[in-house]
Design a protein around this motif. Sequence first.
Motif, PDB file in Angstrom:
ATOM      1  N   LEU A  31       0.824  -1.210   0.000  1.00 35.81           N
ATOM      2  CA  LEU A  31       0.000   0.000   0.000  1.00 35.81           C
ATOM      3  C   LEU A  31       0.863   1.266   0.000  1.00 35.81           C
ATOM      4  O   LEU A  31       0.533   2.258  -0.667  1.00 35.81           O
ATOM      5  CB  LEU A  31      -0.930   0.003   1.214  1.00 35.81           C
ATOM      6  N   LEU A  32       1.956   1.234   0.741  1.00 38.17           N
ATOM      7  CA  LEU A  32       2.841   2.399   0.757  1.00 38.17           C
ATOM      8  C   LEU A  32       3.481   2.609  -0.617  1.00 38.17           C
ATOM      9  O   LEU A  32       3.596   3.750  -1.085  1.00 38.17           O
ATOM     10  CB  LEU A  32       3.931   2.227   1.818  1.00 38.17           C
ATOM     11  N   ALA A  33       3.895   1.511  -1.263  1.00 38.64           N
ATOM     12  CA  ALA A  33       4.483   1.624  -2.602  1.00 38.64           C
ATOM     13  C   ALA A  33       3.470   2.228  -3.574  1.00 38.64           C
ATOM     14  O   ALA A  33       3.824   3.080  -4.410  1.00 38.64           O
ATOM     15  CB  ALA A  33       4.948   0.260  -3.083  1.00 38.64           C
ATOM     16  N   GLN A  34       2.215   1.798  -3.475  1.00 38.89           N
ATOM     17  CA  GLN A  34       1.167   2.365  -4.327  1.00 38.89           C
ATOM     18  C   GLN A  34       0.981   3.857  -4.034  1.00 38.89           C
ATOM     19  O   GLN A  34       0.838   4.678  -4.953  1.00 38.89           O
ATOM     20  CB  GLN A  34      -0.156   1.633  -4.087  1.00 38.89           C
TER      21      GLN A  34
ATOM     22  N   PRO B 190       4.323  11.126  -6.389  1.00 34.79           N
ATOM     23  CA  PRO B 190       5.781  11.309  -6.501  1.00 34.79           C
ATOM     24  C   PRO B 190       6.261  12.646  -5.958  1.00 34.79           C
ATOM     25  O   PRO B 190       7.433  12.820  -5.681  1.00 34.79           O
ATOM     26  CB  PRO B 190       6.027  11.201  -8.008  1.00 34.79           C
ATOM     27  N   SER B 191       5.339  13.604  -5.830  1.00 37.27           N
ATOM     28  CA  SER B 191       5.678  14.890  -5.229  1.00 37.27           C
ATOM     29  C   SER B 191       4.825  15.078  -3.972  1.00 37.27           C
ATOM     30  O   SER B 191       3.764  14.465  -3.834  1.00 37.27           O
ATOM     31  CB  SER B 191       5.429  16.036  -6.208  1.00 37.27           C
ATOM     32  N   LEU B 192       5.309  15.913  -3.090  1.00 41.25           N
ATOM     33  CA  LEU B 192       4.638  16.067  -1.799  1.00 41.25           C
ATOM     34  C   LEU B 192       3.598  17.184  -1.868  1.00 41.25           C
ATOM     35  O   LEU B 192       3.862  18.341  -1.533  1.00 41.25           O
ATOM     36  CB  LEU B 192       5.670  16.346  -0.708  1.00 41.25           C
TER      37      LEU B 192
ATOM     38  N   VAL C  92      15.365  13.879  -3.798  1.00 41.98           N
ATOM     39  CA  VAL C  92      16.018  13.405  -2.578  1.00 41.98           C
ATOM     40  C   VAL C  92      15.197  13.798  -1.349  1.00 41.98           C
ATOM     41  O   VAL C  92      15.000  12.997  -0.427  1.00 41.98           O
ATOM     42  CB  VAL C  92      17.445  13.978  -2.467  1.00 41.98           C
ATOM     43  N   GLU C  93      14.695  15.016  -1.332  1.00 47.56           N
ATOM     44  CA  GLU C  93      13.905  15.497  -0.192  1.00 47.56           C
ATOM     45  C   GLU C  93      12.594  14.739  -0.065  1.00 47.56           C
ATOM     46  O   GLU C  93      12.130  14.448   1.045  1.00 47.56           O
ATOM     47  CB  GLU C  93      13.645  16.993  -0.340  1.00 47.56           C
ATOM     48  N   VAL C  94      11.986  14.397  -1.212  1.00 43.13           N
ATOM     49  CA  VAL C  94      10.747  13.615  -1.192  1.00 43.13           C
ATOM     50  C   VAL C  94      11.015  12.241  -0.588  1.00 43.13           C
ATOM     51  O   VAL C  94      10.252  11.744   0.256  1.00 43.13           O
ATOM     52  CB  VAL C  94      10.164  13.485  -2.607  1.00 43.13           C
ATOM     53  N   GLU C  95      12.129  11.611  -1.000  1.00 39.42           N
ATOM     54  CA  GLU C  95      12.468  10.282  -0.472  1.00 39.42           C
ATOM     55  C   GLU C  95      12.769  10.371   1.019  1.00 39.42           C
ATOM     56  O   GLU C  95      12.382   9.482   1.793  1.00 39.42           O
ATOM     57  CB  GLU C  95      13.666   9.701  -1.222  1.00 39.42           C
ATOM     58  N   GLU C  96      13.449  11.424   1.443  1.00 40.01           N
ATOM     59  CA  GLU C  96      13.738  11.614   2.868  1.00 40.01           C
ATOM     60  C   GLU C  96      12.445  11.796   3.667  1.00 40.01           C
ATOM     61  O   GLU C  96      12.320  11.298   4.789  1.00 40.01           O
ATOM     62  CB  GLU C  96      14.653  12.821   3.054  1.00 40.01           C
ATOM     63  N   PHE C  97      11.490  12.488   3.084  1.00 39.67           N
ATOM     64  CA  PHE C  97      10.201  12.677   3.758  1.00 39.67           C
ATOM     65  C   PHE C  97       9.516  11.335   3.973  1.00 39.67           C
ATOM     66  O   PHE C  97       9.072  11.015   5.086  1.00 39.67           O
ATOM     67  CB  PHE C  97       9.302  13.597   2.923  1.00 39.67           C
ATOM     68  N   TYR C  98       9.429  10.536   2.903  1.00 39.72           N
ATOM     69  CA  TYR C  98       8.757   9.245   3.014  1.00 39.72           C
ATOM     70  C   TYR C  98       9.494   8.312   3.979  1.00 39.72           C
ATOM     71  O   TYR C  98       8.868   7.548   4.725  1.00 39.72           O
ATOM     72  CB  TYR C  98       8.641   8.596   1.633  1.00 39.72           C
ATOM     73  N   THR C  99      10.813   8.379   3.978  1.00 40.99           N
ATOM     74  CA  THR C  99      11.589   7.545   4.904  1.00 40.99           C
ATOM     75  C   THR C  99      11.278   7.917   6.348  1.00 40.99           C
ATOM     76  O   THR C  99      11.076   7.044   7.202  1.00 40.99           O
ATOM     77  CB  THR C  99      13.094   7.712   4.635  1.00 40.99           C
ATOM     78  N   GLY C 100      11.213   9.215   6.631  1.00 43.75           N
ATOM     79  CA  GLY C 100      10.932   9.655   7.994  1.00 43.75           C
ATOM     80  C   GLY C 100       9.516   9.351   8.443  1.00 43.75           C
ATOM     81  O   GLY C 100       9.269   9.074   9.621  1.00 43.75           O
ATOM     82  N   ALA C 101       8.567   9.407   7.491  1.00 39.70           N
ATOM     83  CA  ALA C 101       7.152   9.224   7.839  1.00 39.70           C
ATOM     84  C   ALA C 101       6.659   7.795   7.654  1.00 39.70           C
ATOM     85  O   ALA C 101       5.511   7.483   7.998  1.00 39.70           O
ATOM     86  CB  ALA C 101       6.301  10.162   6.986  1.00 39.70           C
ATOM     87  N   GLU C 102       7.501   6.912   7.126  1.00 43.34           N
ATOM     88  CA  GLU C 102       7.060   5.575   6.724  1.00 43.34           C
ATOM     89  C   GLU C 102       6.336   4.815   7.825  1.00 43.34           C
ATOM     90  O   GLU C 102       5.268   4.246   7.601  1.00 43.34           O
ATOM     91  CB  GLU C 102       8.272   4.762   6.252  1.00 43.34           C
ATOM     92  N   ASP C 103       6.909   4.811   9.025  1.00 40.93           N
ATOM     93  CA  ASP C 103       6.351   3.947  10.075  1.00 40.93           C
ATOM     94  C   ASP C 103       5.031   4.454  10.656  1.00 40.93           C
ATOM     95  O   ASP C 103       4.353   3.700  11.367  1.00 40.93           O
ATOM     96  CB  ASP C 103       7.382   3.750  11.193  1.00 40.93           C
ATOM     97  N   VAL C 104       4.667   5.695  10.400  1.00 41.82           N
ATOM     98  CA  VAL C 104       3.317   6.125  10.779  1.00 41.82           C
ATOM     99  C   VAL C 104       2.356   5.967   9.597  1.00 41.82           C
ATOM    100  O   VAL C 104       1.149   5.753   9.799  1.00 41.82           O
ATOM    101  CB  VAL C 104       3.281   7.581  11.305  1.00 41.82           C
TER     102      VAL C 104
END
Length: 802
Positions: free
Chosen positions: A106-109, A115-117, A202-214
């Motif tokens: 679901l997260l991958a979808q 792709p943008s925040l 890079v910033e988008v990926e960093e955002f998703y990495t930080g927010a992934e577990d919630v």
Amino acid sequence: MATPARTQPPWREPKSSVPPKLKVWNSLTRTKNDFIPIDPEGKKVTWYSCGPTVYDDAHLGHARNYVTIDVLRRIMASYFGFNITFVENITDVDDKIILRGRQQHLLAQFKEKNPSLTTEVVDTTTKAFDAYLQKNLPLLSPALKPENFNKESAEKYASVIAGKSLDGIGPSSDKEAKIKMHLKTAGSAATALLSPSKSTEVEVEEFYTGAEDVLLPYLDSLYGTSIDAADHSIFTKLTQKYEARFNEDMRNLNVLEPDIVTRVTEYGKQIVRFVDKIVKNNYGYKTSDGSIYFDIDAFEKIEGNHYARLEPWNRNDKDLQADGEGALIKKSSEKRGDSDFALWKSTKSGEPAWDSPWGPGRPGWHIECSAMASDVLGEQIDIHSGGIDLCFPHHDNELAQSEAYWSSKAGGHQWINYFLHMGHLSIYGSKMSKSLKNFTTIREALSRGDWTARSLRIIFLLGGWHDGVEITDNLRKTGSSFESYVTNFFYKVRDLEAHPNNKSSGAEDEKFRQAFEAAKQKLHTALADSFDTPTAMQAISGLITEYNSADKAALSDEVVFEAARWVTRIVRIFGLDGSADPNDDSIGWSGTDIPAGAKEFVYAVSRKRDEVRQHAIAGDLSDEVLTSIISKDKPAQQQDAAAVPYAEVLSTFQQNLKELAQKKAPAKEFLGLCDKLRDLDLWDLGIYLEDRENAPAMVRPVDAELRAAREQKEVIARQKREAKEKREREEAEKKAKLAEQAKISHKDMFRTAEYSAWDEDGLPTKDTKGEDVAKSKGKKLKKEWEKQKKLHEEYLKGVGGA
């Protein structure tokens, strides 16, 4: 209500005409029992071991389990000579895998669609953040803003952050560890939401990495039930990835591969048949939702059947039972007994399903091992192993349902003869857990150099296999010392191979042989006593101590080689030397020998160096001696590519000797050349020459211990150099300051605003207020004046001379 626990049934020892070779600690009896295989000849052993649940990388706690099982397996096979069929399962479908696989899908979808925040993404993440806090950190304010998270969490959970219990009274436990994990997860998400810019890739990926577990649980709560249950690839994508990574980790830890691997997803039909037979034997029942439960009461009504044989004291532990049933199984009110557990789970939306007579469903956690082990190894198995945390409910449930499957109406079938459970691993008192996310993965530990496959295995060998192991600084030092002790022993014996003594057997040999036989007996007794590896390790180090203290000049080579071959065989049986064959007669473990292509040239240049040093120190390094040394051991014109660097070292050393000889260089230059060969030329190729008194230099690889010693030496040298430079700098500054001060006339030195009158020599008579200078101060000023007068006059003399 389930029938109360009854007296533990007697464990029935297998019968054999072959005398037992060892005793093992058996979790079924909670004591040591003679190990007697089912095989009438006492040779074949069947072994089923619980493998990984593959939804994340394996951590050091898993290494403790699988490496230790590997040690026991190797000892049984290579030391005691059993022919083992070793089966290990891969759990590639269970509640955790389903949840993790679905969430990741679901997260991958979500990421693919966003792709943008956008504002919508940030809004969704904020809602996920709020939901996470409400569920996991209830002391925080509802709808707490990310910018206030750090301050409020530090206030409300101060005692937990300080390492205490939530109430601030007792010590912390797993409960507080989970709170810390939730604080870390929420803090990471808050940081992501507060990041000022989220525009670049890079910033988008960093955002998703930080927010992934919630985001994972929140997206699952919104869309989890929409998953197509027939699309198993949603889940196998996750499990195949982590199974491959687990296998790679095990290879890197030198764990032997199983003889047979079973996967839950490949045993759907067999599991259905297994459950069906249990139901037909009247030990299982169906509920209205299509689930099948094990009937503990019906099972225990048959004489000889007992539930919770491994840990009877835990049979009513609700928390352990709930953990065994899993988070995704709906607790049915139709269960006949509170402790009855699921054999088959009806599938809900968002879960994978397999066909069964009771409708679409999936296996219960425990039934998978029973069905797979029984299918491969039959109705009775010698050994079942796993971590100590699997005793209850997993292995106790396995036992009950398997005995229900195989037993006749009379009951009392003994499915497993010996249960071996490995103790936990903790680091400084903290048990590692995937659910707590407080673990170091195996690949992280190895890649960072925290551990090697050998050093980690040594730590486990130094502790009892069924006891807990806590890694402390002292234990790490003990493990490192053991490894160095054995390595240095192998260095010495390899050197003896290169420089044999060829002494005949004598009294010293007899003394050492007695110590050798005592060590062998001590080790055998230890291994036969339920794999007592700590005592076995003591036997090895004790023998090495005997060798180190022996009169080596009186020892024959053969007795030393015999002992070294034995030590080599044992450490290889323990798995401390990669894939090396324990029955190979070679001596030493990996890392104690230089490359084969190097030997011809390195030993030649070492011999030349020994001769040069010997004559240079003695002061008789004549032209004739040098000519004789240089003429020996010329490298061949052609070498294998791998040998070229070592051949070049030999050629260069010979050429340098010729040049020093031609210019009649003093002995110290020849000694300097010898030091350069040792400290630079060969060191850079990973080889070290260890100089010894009255003996040739020992040729050995450059290892971590040597590197650490050199680094320490370089640190000390640098500190001394820096201290000297500082002293010289301060001295120069002091001289420069003194030189400037010398230019000032003693008659002018006190003509400052501090005073208002002076005598003819420039000494102050009145202070700035016009009052007389006190006699005591006048004396002090006079001394300073005289010192400056001398300094200034010397300056004037120097200027006049110039």
